[in-house]
Scaffold this motif. Sequence first.
Motif, mmCIF file in Angstrom:
data_model
loop_
_atom_site.group_PDB
_atom_site.id
_atom_site.type_symbol
_atom_site.label_atom_id
_atom_site.label_comp_id
_atom_site.label_asym_id
_atom_site.label_seq_id
_atom_site.Cartn_x
_atom_site.Cartn_y
_atom_site.Cartn_z
ATOM 1 N N GLY A 68 39.580 -26.990 37.662
ATOM 2 C CA GLY A 68 39.000 -26.950 38.996
ATOM 3 C C GLY A 68 38.192 -25.699 39.260
ATOM 4 O O GLY A 68 37.358 -25.683 40.153
ATOM 5 N N ARG B 99 39.207 -25.493 44.835
ATOM 6 C CA ARG B 99 37.921 -25.628 44.158
ATOM 7 C C ARG B 99 36.968 -24.510 44.596
ATOM 8 O O ARG B 99 36.885 -24.214 45.793
ATOM 9 C CB ARG B 99 37.272 -26.976 44.466
ATOM 10 C CG ARG B 99 38.091 -28.207 44.036
ATOM 11 C CD ARG B 99 38.525 -28.147 42.614
ATOM 12 N NE ARG B 99 38.947 -29.422 42.062
ATOM 13 C CZ ARG B 99 40.135 -29.662 41.512
ATOM 14 N NH1 ARG B 99 41.066 -28.729 41.467
ATOM 15 N NH2 ARG B 99 40.405 -30.844 40.991
ATOM 16 N N PRO B 157 32.637 -28.265 41.973
ATOM 17 C CA PRO B 157 33.283 -29.423 41.345
ATOM 18 C C PRO B 157 33.093 -30.691 42.180
ATOM 19 O O PRO B 157 33.200 -30.667 43.410
ATOM 20 C CB PRO B 157 34.759 -29.007 41.284
ATOM 21 C CG PRO B 157 34.734 -27.516 41.297
ATOM 22 C CD PRO B 157 33.596 -27.172 42.208
ATOM 23 N N ALA B 160 35.623 -31.746 44.922
ATOM 24 C CA ALA B 160 36.065 -30.700 45.853
ATOM 25 C C ALA B 160 36.177 -31.207 47.293
ATOM 26 O O ALA B 160 37.167 -30.976 47.978
ATOM 27 C CB ALA B 160 35.116 -29.506 45.792
#
Lengths: 209, 209
Positions: A68, B99, B157, B160
Amino acid sequence: MMTMSDPARLVIRGADGGMDGATGHYEKRLSELAGLYVDAAAHAAAVGRQGDPVVYAVDEFRPSAKAGDMIFGVTRMLPGKIGDEFYLTRGHIHAKADRPEIYHGQAGRGLMLMESPEGEARVIEIGPNAVCYVPPFWIHRSINVGSDDLVMAFSYPADAGQDYGIIARSNGMRKRVVDDGKSGWALVDNLGYRPRSAAEIQALMAQQG
Amino acid sequence: MMTMSDPARLVIRGADGGMDGATGHYEKRLSELAGLYVDAAAHAAAVGRQGDPVVYAVDEFRPSAKAGDMIFGVTRMLPGKIGDEFYLTRGHIHAKADRPEIYHGQAGRGLMLMESPEGEARVIEIGPNAVCYVPPFWIHRSINVGSDDLVMAFSYPADAGQDYGIIARSNGMRKRVVDDGKSGWALVDNLGYRPRSAAEIQALMAQQG
């Protein structure tokens, strides 16, 4: 309370393609790229003649390796050729093959040469303001097709890792990028290419999450 | 065989801060930022006077929402002020709070105002070649403190998500960024700030993976 990373400011230096605030640095010399070029004699001669120069250097910011999280960095690649092939990176697929990578051109003129597990080739041109999205599962290698340094920023998931062996196992990528003799480039077949087996492809594509 | 994303080429346009190859676009008008400024009357007057202009616009490339994939985009923020506060984004923490996000300045002069769950504030200056790493668990908001458009590339990401409510729930961020009257900026306390409870902090920090 768990530990938290601190915010960070990084600065990409125009002068040398490095990055202030980097947590790590690595570089590759021409001798380390033995085996990547068709013309092995020309490669060996160039290493000797040029004193084994650094051909690419990376400054990276790697806050953690946690799933992540993300890694950001800058790569600077020198211009040059071995025979009719341009200077290039070793290339890799991510060790977690379903992780992507994003390259963002800062200076110079380059290519991202990509290959799917099945052996499909794709090329994307990179330069200032041009960005290449390398999707999950694509092998990728950067190539400097210009006459100046190629500088690219990159970002990718912190847990991606790199598998540098995948290209060696198939005796190179399916395509080679060569100087077309007209200040441009062309794709030619790699005659030594060994396609991955169905089992190898299946094992790569099974990597999820 | 599962479906794979295709490689993509994106181009950040210098002229308008947009991006060729984007898969999505959104923008915010000044009226949508009601409640973010101390001087609500000045905000309402500015909306009326200026005909509710777009204050920021985002072009994004979103190949998938899969864990491990990434989103890349460009945000363009107009310059301006409401009272002594600069134009800013609503701000968010990621819905998956662990994230991170990376912002890479392309043009103009801006700040990333960040806040930890416990209420620690941090500011990082962003401009051409300057990059801000927003770590996991940090609330973040962009602020244009210059007199030209602020253009930033961003990547984060794909899984997220955004929680835009977190700032409203604490009645703003702990700090406000104001014009210092000398062509710069200063941080001042948000007098209406309500710190998060220990339970709220614990719930945020429990988001892992």
